[in-house]
Design an enzyme around this catalytic site. Structure first.
Site, short mmCIF file in Angstrom:
data_model
loop_
_atom_site.label_atom_id
_atom_site.label_comp_id
_atom_site.label_asym_id
_atom_site.label_seq_id
_atom_site.Cartn_x
_atom_site.Cartn_y
_atom_site.Cartn_z
N GLY A 227 33.30 -60.90 126.76
CA GLY A 227 33.89 -60.71 125.43
C GLY A 227 33.97 -59.24 125.10
O GLY A 227 34.00 -58.38 126.00
N SER A 228 33.99 -58.93 123.83
CA SER A 228 34.21 -57.55 123.40
C SER A 228 32.95 -56.70 123.55
O SER A 228 31.82 -57.22 123.55
CB SER A 228 34.66 -57.54 121.94
OG SER A 228 33.62 -58.02 121.13
N GLY A 232 29.04 -57.50 122.86
CA GLY A 232 28.15 -57.22 123.99
C GLY A 232 26.94 -56.39 123.56
O GLY A 232 25.81 -56.65 123.99
N GLU A 249 30.56 -58.69 130.93
CA GLU A 249 31.99 -58.49 131.27
C GLU A 249 32.70 -58.19 129.96
O GLU A 249 33.03 -59.08 129.19
CB GLU A 249 32.56 -59.77 131.90
CG GLU A 249 31.92 -60.15 133.23
CD GLU A 249 32.39 -59.28 134.40
OE1 GLU A 249 33.18 -58.34 134.18
OE2 GLU A 249 31.95 -59.54 135.52
N CYS A 283 41.65 -59.19 130.00
CA CYS A 283 40.79 -58.01 129.97
C CYS A 283 41.32 -56.93 130.90
O CYS A 283 41.33 -55.76 130.55
CB CYS A 283 39.37 -58.39 130.33
SG CYS A 283 39.27 -59.36 131.84
P1 NAD Z 1 34.27 -61.58 121.09
O1 NAD Z 1 33.26 -60.60 121.54
O2 NAD Z 1 34.76 -61.52 119.70
O3 NAD Z 1 33.71 -63.07 121.27
C1 NAD Z 1 33.28 -63.54 122.54
C2 NAD Z 1 32.27 -64.66 122.33
O4 NAD Z 1 31.07 -64.12 121.75
C3 NAD Z 1 32.72 -65.78 121.40
O5 NAD Z 1 32.32 -67.02 121.97
C4 NAD Z 1 31.95 -65.48 120.12
O6 NAD Z 1 31.72 -66.62 119.31
C5 NAD Z 1 30.65 -64.96 120.69
N1 NAD Z 1 29.83 -64.17 119.78
C6 NAD Z 1 30.21 -63.41 118.71
N2 NAD Z 1 29.14 -62.80 118.15
C7 NAD Z 1 28.06 -63.16 118.89
C8 NAD Z 1 26.67 -62.84 118.83
N3 NAD Z 1 26.17 -62.00 117.89
N4 NAD Z 1 25.84 -63.38 119.75
C9 NAD Z 1 26.32 -64.19 120.71
N5 NAD Z 1 27.62 -64.55 120.81
C10 NAD Z 1 28.48 -64.04 119.92
O7 NAD Z 1 35.47 -61.47 122.14
P2 NAD Z 1 36.87 -62.25 122.12
O8 NAD Z 1 37.72 -61.68 121.04
O9 NAD Z 1 36.64 -63.72 122.18
O10 NAD Z 1 37.46 -61.85 123.55
C11 NAD Z 1 38.26 -60.73 123.77
C12 NAD Z 1 37.45 -59.62 124.40
O11 NAD Z 1 36.87 -60.08 125.62
C13 NAD Z 1 38.29 -58.42 124.80
O12 NAD Z 1 37.59 -57.24 124.50
C14 NAD Z 1 38.43 -58.58 126.30
O13 NAD Z 1 38.73 -57.40 127.00
C15 NAD Z 1 37.11 -59.14 126.67
N6 NAD Z 1 37.15 -59.82 127.98
C16 NAD Z 1 36.50 -59.24 129.05
C17 NAD Z 1 36.58 -59.85 130.30
C18 NAD Z 1 35.91 -59.25 131.51
O14 NAD Z 1 35.78 -59.93 132.51
N7 NAD Z 1 35.45 -58.02 131.47
C19 NAD Z 1 37.30 -61.04 130.45
C20 NAD Z 1 37.95 -61.57 129.35
C21 NAD Z 1 37.85 -60.97 128.11
#
Ligand code: NAD
Length: 476
Positions: A227-228, A232, A249, A283
């Site tokens: 995720g973001s 992270g 990731e 990503c």
């Molecule tokens: P996000 O970080 O907003 O959410 C990802 C997940 O984290 C969701 O399931 C969300 O509910 C959960 N989350 C939110 N706050 C949390 C917390 N405090 N504790 C635990 N979990 C929590 O990301 P998004 O908008 O869903 O995804 C897009 C991002 O993901 C982009 O930055 C993209 O580049 C990245 N991404 C990276 C990869 C990689 O392999 N490096 C792959 C796909 C997406």
């Protein structure tokens, strides 16, 4: 309205509180998703903990065979799963194969392949040292319970990347899908959990606070997060309290550098999909294109031609190549960054005006007359926009590619492979592709550097990442 269920200990679990999942192409409510309670999160972890010793104690060949059954279950349900992806995430159904649009059917097929490959890999005992006095062997042990947190852009495929190597290596799993795309993942887990012993694969669902509950549980032995960067950082802080290891990731902002000897026509299609796969919501999509002055106009003309020719619409309709942006937050972010670039004097070569209507449709957008430092270049816009930046000197292009604090992917485009390799080696990114972009493979490790995270997935290295070494040291 149907309420979809979590899977815990092989059973369906619902909650008094629910939230809606919507189709981003139409605004239609697709169903209701349980908002897992803190007690349900704790129960899912307790279940995974209880199931883990017996799962790890099974002969490796049995776990391997069960993972192959998981692949069969995915294959048997591929069309259902692809339909969920299109309706909930937005990418068109598309197809599988070099001439097909890489959409939801490609994602379902990817789930099958990314299950078969870890199922077929082994982690043999390594002999670290041996002489007449001693023999030192390195064995690989599962961590225990893996907590997996997934994003919304490839909701099934990324979940599989987290689930399958973990299970294969003898861990049990609790996964939380994104609140934007929960139903497809919950349905996939329900289908694949049918061929697994109860308790080895469990889900919880809800917004970030549910994920936070999961990762802070001290019974979790490893966290896999995709995720973001902002999320992270919160998860890394929670993990620090229990000293829980993590794989991160995170987001990127991939640079693609076209070298002066490249042929604009020959590279256009690869560059196009490198930037616009899944509407740029990937990503490792090319997010900043660096082009030498001499090729600038030709490359822009090729990309504009392709962008304007791609039909955009509801991904369930035949002929659709581009779907909507998955959610309004992302749509607003893309709109804001393009408006800012326009206001600052950039040229919008195509696209740039959101469509009316209930769906989150934003046209493929190419922006020129823009430079490093502009928010559209420096921020991860994660949408269907490509800023094209002129450069004069390759060293300068490399320096620009490296100036941000993220480093997931990058690419170099050239007819001179020797030169391309030399440039690639100077770029700070987890993967640098040559004459392609974002072309991940289940045998090839994938992960980020700098703010894009740590640890890798895929291949033998990915399997190692869900295990820890144990040395058996024997005196002779
Ligand atoms: P996000 O970080 O907003 O959410 C990802 C997940 O984290 C969701 O399931 C969300 O509910 C959960 N989350 C939110 N706050 C949390 C917390 N405090 N504790 C635990 N979990 C929590 O990301 P998004 O908008 O869903 O995804 C897009 C991002 O993901 C982009 O930055 C993209 O580049 C990245 N991404 C990276 C990869 C990689 O392999 N490096 C792959 C796909 C997406």
């Amino acid at each position: 309205m149907k309420t979809y269920a979590n899977t815990v200990d092989g059973r369906a679990v619902v909650s008094d509180r629910t939230f809606e999942s919507r189709n981003p192409a139409t605004g239609e409510v697709l169903g209701l998703v349980p908002h897992s309670t803190p007690e349900q999160v704790a129960q899912a972890v307790a279940t995974a903990k209880a199931a883990q010793p017996a799962w790890a104690a099974r002969p490796d060949a049995e776990r391997k065979a069960l993972m192959m059954k998981v692949a069969e279950a995915i294959k048997a349900n591929a069309e259902t799963l692809a339909t969920w992806v299109t309706r909930e995430q937005g990418k068109p159904l598309g197809g599988v194969g070099p001439d097909q649009v890489p959409g939801a059917r490609f994602e379902a097929w990817g789930c099958e392949v990314w299950t078969q490959v870890p199922a077929s890999l082994d982690l043999p005992v390594d002999l670290a040292f041996e002489d007449e006095t001693r023999r030192d062997e390195v064995h690989r042990k599962p961590y225990g319970v893996i907590a997996a947190i997934a994003p919304w852009n490839w909701p099934l495929l990324i979940a599989i990347w987290q689930i399958v190597p973990s299970l294969r290596a003898g861990n049990t799993v609790v996964i939380k899908p994104s609140e934007y795309t929960s139903i497809g993942t919950l349905e996939m887990v329900r289908l694949i959990a049918e061929v697994l012993p109860p308790g080895v694969l469990n889900t919880v669902s809800g917004p970030g606070e549910v994920g936070a509950r999961l990762v802070e549980d001290p019974r979790v032995d490893k966290i896999m997060f995709t995720g973001s960067g902002a999320t992270g950082a919160k998860i890394a802080a929670a993990a620090a309290k229990n000293l829980t290891p993590t794989t991160m990731e995170l987001g990127g902002n991939d640079a693609a550098i076209v070298l002066p000897d490249a042929d604009p026509k020959a590279i256009a299609m690869g560059l196009f999909w490198g930037a616009f796969l899944n509407m740029g919501q990937t990503c490792a999509c090319a997010k900043r294109l660096y082009v030498p002055d001499s090729l600038h106009d030709a490359v822009v003309a090729e990309l504009k031609g392709l962008a304007e020719a791609m039909p955009m619409g509801d991904g369930m309709q035949d002929g659709t190549v581009m779907g909507p942006i998955q959610n309004r937050m992302q749509f607003d972010k893309v709109s804001r960054l393009v408006e800012r670039a326009r206001a600052d004097g950039a040229t919008i070569v195509c696209g740039g005006r959101p469509a009316d209507g209930p769906g989150n449709f934003y046209p493929l957008t190419i922006v020129t007359g823009i430079d490093d430092g502009a928010p559209l270049v420096d921020e991860e816009q994660f949408g269907p926009v490509l800023p094209v930046i002129r450069y004069r000197d390759v060293d300068d292009a490399v320096a620009r590619a490296n100036r941000l604090d993220v480093g997931l992917g990058a690419s170099v485009w050239s007819t001179d492979l020797q030169r391309a390799r030399e440039v690639a080696s100077r770029i700070q990114a987890g993967t640098v592709w040559i004459n392609q972009h974002g072309m991940i493979h289940p045998m090839v490790p994938f992960g980020g550097t700098k703010g894009s995270g740590w640890g890798v997935e895929f291949g033998v290295d990915g399997l190692k990442a869900v295990t820890q070494p144990q040395v058996i040291s024997i005196k002779k």
